[in-house]
Motif scaffolding. Structure first.
Motif, PDB file in Angstrom:
ATOM      1  N   HIS A 176     149.555  86.110  59.513  1.00 17.32           N
ATOM      2  CA  HIS A 176     150.413  86.901  59.096  1.00 17.32           C
ATOM      3  C   HIS A 176     150.311  87.009  57.650  1.00 17.32           C
ATOM      4  N   ARG A 273     157.983  76.503  52.615  1.00 17.62           N
ATOM      5  CA  ARG A 273     157.865  76.785  54.231  1.00 17.62           C
ATOM      6  C   ARG A 273     156.187  76.685  54.113  1.00 17.62           C
ATOM      7  N   ASN A 286     158.813  73.687  59.771  1.00 19.06           N
ATOM      8  CA  ASN A 286     159.922  74.325  60.603  1.00 19.06           C
ATOM      9  C   ASN A 286     161.282  73.922  59.960  1.00 19.06           C
ATOM     10  N   ALA A 289     161.621  76.393  57.331  1.00 18.96           N
ATOM     11  CA  ALA A 289     161.946  77.711  57.834  1.00 18.96           C
ATOM     12  C   ALA A 289     163.332  77.722  58.468  1.00 18.96           C
ATOM     13  N   VAL A 290     163.735  76.654  58.815  1.00 20.63           N
ATOM     14  CA  VAL A 290     165.384  76.634  59.117  1.00 20.63           C
ATOM     15  C   VAL A 290     166.171  76.867  58.025  1.00 20.63           C
ATOM     16  N   GLU A 293     166.022  80.539  56.904  1.00 25.54           N
ATOM     17  CA  GLU A 293     166.610  81.450  57.799  1.00 25.54           C
ATOM     18  C   GLU A 293     167.899  81.310  57.634  1.00 25.54           C
ATOM     19  N   ARG A 297     170.658  84.171  56.477  1.00 24.48           N
ATOM     20  CA  ARG A 297     171.963  84.712  57.183  1.00 24.48           C
ATOM     21  C   ARG A 297     173.024  84.639  56.398  1.00 24.48           C
TER      22      ARG A 297
ATOM     23  N   ARG B  13     167.742  73.930  67.302  1.00 24.96           N
ATOM     24  CA  ARG B  13     168.388  74.956  66.523  1.00 24.96           C
ATOM     25  C   ARG B  13     168.153  76.136  67.365  1.00 24.96           C
ATOM     26  N   GLU B  15     168.005  79.416  69.697  1.00 22.49           N
ATOM     27  CA  GLU B  15     169.139  80.310  70.258  1.00 22.49           C
ATOM     28  C   GLU B  15     168.566  80.831  71.497  1.00 22.49           C
ATOM     29  N   ALA B 128     156.842  86.083  60.302  1.00 18.23           N
ATOM     30  CA  ALA B 128     156.676  84.811  60.138  1.00 18.23           C
ATOM     31  C   ALA B 128     157.947  83.970  60.870  1.00 18.23           C
ATOM     32  N   HIS B 129     159.017  84.623  60.811  1.00 19.44           N
ATOM     33  CA  HIS B 129     160.136  83.864  61.440  1.00 19.44           C
ATOM     34  C   HIS B 129     160.289  83.828  62.774  1.00 19.44           C
ATOM     35  N   ASP B 132     159.763  80.477  63.940  1.00 20.80           N
ATOM     36  CA  ASP B 132     160.619  79.313  63.629  1.00 20.80           C
ATOM     37  C   ASP B 132     161.618  78.797  64.558  1.00 20.80           C
ATOM     38  N   PRO B 133     162.427  77.758  64.287  1.00 21.64           N
ATOM     39  CA  PRO B 133     162.829  77.196  65.753  1.00 21.64           C
ATOM     40  C   PRO B 133     164.109  78.101  66.144  1.00 21.64           C
ATOM     41  N   PHE B 134     164.616  78.799  65.529  1.00 19.18           N
ATOM     42  CA  PHE B 134     165.683  79.615  65.665  1.00 19.18           C
ATOM     43  C   PHE B 134     165.305  80.857  66.775  1.00 19.18           C
ATOM     44  N   TYR B 135     163.965  81.351  66.514  1.00 22.39           N
ATOM     45  CA  TYR B 135     163.696  82.269  67.461  1.00 22.39           C
ATOM     46  C   TYR B 135     162.563  82.020  68.452  1.00 22.39           C
ATOM     47  N   PRO B 221     163.896  89.288  63.136  1.00 26.53           N
ATOM     48  CA  PRO B 221     163.309  88.578  64.200  1.00 26.53           C
ATOM     49  C   PRO B 221     163.383  88.999  65.671  1.00 26.53           C
TER      50      PRO B 221
END
Lengths: 518, 239
Positions: A176, A273, A286, A289-290, A293, A297, B13, B15, B128-129, B132-135, B221
């Protein structure tokens, strides 16, 4: 030779030049164009930086505005040059300030002004294979629709050894990645030099801004580079606010500082990241990335938008936040911060990771100074330059923080600067947590005006020139984003490297294509 | 501490993804929603405030055309008159009428090529996300591939700049059949604030046929996962 420490010294050196004071610490001189080199040479010798070059063309005048700034407390010097409307030629500044190179190539494409003695013009904003030369898109009589031509185009071969070839990477490549073409010149094993061909994503933001209101241009600026929407947007607001003489309330300044540092922390988490991802250290990528993210949020919970779009407004902020929401944000950020330190510690103990980022993409302190690189990239090469301390705005004058500087200029130094800047941003957050009460937006007068504004965006100095009409529409908007200058750093960092290091070098440089292309 | 242990100690992590489930706090900015105001002036005020013409006032009701919305948030923060109601959801993807979904063979194995046609970086970052572990889009069988020749789906971001037109068309032609195109973000859906203009087209559909549109600036995402699952119909699309 007398030192040129301040704008006053410059005015005293050439008292016969027409000059004007634009604002406190901002002065303008109008020399004849053949004096540009003499003045610039003296400025360069005394440590003045070239901020940007603004070209403007109206029905009856074409001029170039060279904006110089000194380090701490030396103010800004604008040098205004008339361009001969018949020949459309003017002397190039590149032999004196090499950082002028990209600015002049851009102006040549957008205004059809030729810079004599410039080493290389053409194929910059408008690609030679798609457009006829001399479009002059930013000139008043430019056509609204421009037909593309399909002409043969051959990249410039510098390497003349036997078996030398160019390996093209892009404009569509990798998972990407942003669209850009990289021409890797090689004789088979190592890459000798790499040349980026950018502006595939040229959206003509400066052209779109003309005639729009100051409020609507902010939307364009935020969406120029979505990753530093607030950093760039604040620079633009500073420009408009000084052009119109808007008094921004203390509460808005404190909250802007707070949000800018929140954005910087989040931006750096993303940059970390990408560095981890480029070395295929998946767990670390990762983890970062956490962090990113979670910060996205936290940002959205406070402001409603993950990337801070629509938070700024000309004159202040678009909406207020109550003390409770700010406190919640700070608690959340302070819960995230120890994990940055933990990550840094773990990364610095990972030999396989260090092997990939140490001694790659070297930018020596001399090169960083010569090319006047900006932001974390320059600070990893020993350049102690940060507009937050040298030309403070917002609440940075009272904020307690230091500017992290590293000296090695390699990928690892750049990573360390990112981690250290996160720590400093956290200190600033604590300092401005208790924003004073009061109004959120200053009054916007209906007066014409023009001014340069600046801010230290996450990637470096972000400069904006605005010229505003009485109905608050933009007559001319010019944006010099940090990535535009820093693509010089790409040239320096990509001399003699192994093919497999290319994505890693690119990630550690943290360059935005969108911000460069605009 | 080894990365392995650090990873394990971070816990899971990821969801649970369920279409129509409420989004975690801060995972999506939401969208303004059709709002009935007390006065017609409030509705008209929101129409006037919208810089892209996404809000349309009819009497005391203001409706929203999501495709034009650029999340400037002006209708969320108003002085004087009432703000639009915001619905914090993420089921934003909608298809062109009569779009064919990909056959069942693609369930759990969908390869995606991302094309940046003038994006600001926010949409790309949200893409890119996805991994990541959330998605963790991998668990839905969604994979980002480096070449259009291996791709089933083209994700287009950005308004399509003049200098990316030919590249986008070439990438589309290089894809094997069957193929689908998903336009991600306000720019790719409608041109956003950049297009149509001298250097930008009016989104992806001015160059390639688009099957699914995901509005938002940027779509989070979750909205992109929702769209990609909709490509092979394992989750229903909703307007």
């Amino acid at each position: 030779m007398k030192p040129l420490g301040s704008v006053q010294d410059v005015l005293a050196e050439w008292p016969f030049l027409a000059h004007a004071s634009l604002a406190p610490d901002v002065d303008l001189i109008k020399p004849p164009s053949d004096m540009l080199h003499a003045i610039a040479t003296r400025l360069r010798a005394h440590g003045w930086h070239l901020g940007t070059i603004v070209a403007s063309e109206t029905a009856d005048a074409t001029d170039l505005r060279y904006c110089f700034y000194g380090t701490a407390g030396r103010g800004w010097l604008h040098v205004l040059l008339d361009v001969d409307r018949q020949t459309r030629q003017t002397p190039s500044l590149t032999p004196v300030y090499i950082s002028a190179d990209r600015h002049e190539r851009e102006i040549e494409d957008l205004f059809s002004i030729t810079f004599t003695a410039h080493p290389r013009l053409g194929d910059f904003v408008f690609h030679d294979d798609k457009w006829a030369s001399g479009i002059g898109l930013m000139r008043p009589q430019a056509p609204q629709h421009i037909a593309q031509t399909n002409r043969p185009w051959e990249p410039h071969h510098v390497l003349q050894e036997e078996g030398a070839f160019i390996m093209p990477v892009g404009p569509i490549f990798s998972g990407h990645a942003e669209s850009a073409l990289f021409l890797l010149e090689t004789v088979g094993e190592d890459v000798v030099r790499a040349v980026p061909r950018l502006f595939y994503k040229y959206r003509a933001i400066e052209k779109l801004a003309e005639g729009r209101s100051v409020h609507d241009v902010l939307l364009l600026v935020e969406r120029c580079n979505g990753m530093s929407a607030l950093g760039n947007g604040w620079g633009y607001c500073n420009a408009v606010e000084s052009a119109l003489g808007i008094d921004v309330p203390a509460r808005a300044l404190a909250l802007r500082t707070l949000l800018a540092e929140l954005e910087r922390i989040r931006h750096h988490a993303g940059a970390i990241r990408e560095i981890c991802e480029s070395t295929a250290l998946t767990v670390a990528a990762n983890q970062a990335a956490v962090l990113e993210e979670e910060l996205l949020r936290v940002t959205a919970q406070l402001t409603g938008h993950r990337y801070l779009f629509g938070t700024l407004a000309v004159g202040g902020l678009a909406r207020d936040f109550d003390a409770e929401a700010i406190a919640e944000m700070l608690v959340a950020v302070h819960n995230i911060l120890p994990r940055f330190a933990k990550m840094r510690e773990a990364l610095e103990k990972t030999g396989s990771f260090l092997d990939r980022i140490e001694n790659i993409g070297l930018i020596s302190p001399e090169k960083a100074q010569t090319f006047e690189l900006l932001g974390p990239m320059a600070r990893a090469s020993g350049v102690d330059l940060d507009l937050r301390t040298s030309h403070p705005y917002g609440r940075y004058e009272d904020a307690e923080f230091s500017v992290p500087v590293e000296y090695e200029g390699d990928g690892f130094a750049r990573l360390r600067v990112l981690f250290r800047e996160v720590e400093q941003s956290a200190r600033i957050l604590n300092g401005v947590a208790n924003a004073p009460g009061g109004a959120l937006r200053g009054e916007i007068p209906q007066t014409p005006g023009s001014a340069l504004g600046w801010a230290e965006a996450p990637r470096g100095a972000s400069l904006h020139w605005t010229c505003i009409a009485a109905d608050l529409s933009l007559l001319r908007y010019h944006f010099a984003p940090p990535s535009f200058r820093n693509w010089h750093g790409f040239h320096i960092a990509t001399e003699d490297f192994a093919f497999q290091d290319f994505p890693i070098i690119l990630a550690t440089l943290d360059l935005s294509v969108a911000e460069n292309d605009r | 501490m080894s990365w392995f242990l650090l990873g394990i100690r971070s816990g899971i992590r990821t969801e649970r993804y369920a279409a129509n489930a409420p989004a975690p706090a801060g995972a999506t900015p939401g969208f303004p929603h059709e709002t009935r105001f007390e006065t017609t002036d409030d509705a008209a005020g929101n129409q006037a405030r919208c810089p892209t013409g996404a809000i349309h006032a009819q009497g005391d009701v203001a409706t929203v055309n999501r495709d034009r919305c650029i999340h400037c948030m002006r209708c969320a923060s108003c002085d004087g008159s009432a703000a639009m109601e915001w619905k914090v959801d993420y089921n934003w993807a909608h298809g062109t009428d009569g779009v064919d979904t990909l056959p069942a063979a693609f369930h759990g194995s969908l390869h995606v090529r991302v094309i940046d046609a003038g994006d600001c970086g926010a949409c790309l970052n949200e893409i890119a996300h996805l991994s990541d572990p959330f998605y963790n889009a991998h668990r839905h069988g969604i994979f980002i591939t480096p070449t259009p020749r291996h791709a089933d789906v083209l994700l287009v971001v950005g308004p399509v700049t003049q200098q990316m037109r030919a590249e986008l068309a070439t990438a589309y032609e290089a894809m094997p059949e069957p193929k689908r195109v998903v336009a991600i973000g306000a720019c790719a859906v409608s041109g956003g604030i950049f297009g149509p203009s001298v250097m930008c087209a009016a989104g992806a559909s001015s160059v390639v046929p688009v099957d699914i549109f995901v509005p938002g600036c940027p779509p989070p995402p979750l909205a992109i996962v929702h769209a990609l699952l909709g490509v092979c119909e394992s989750k229903p699309l909703e307007r």
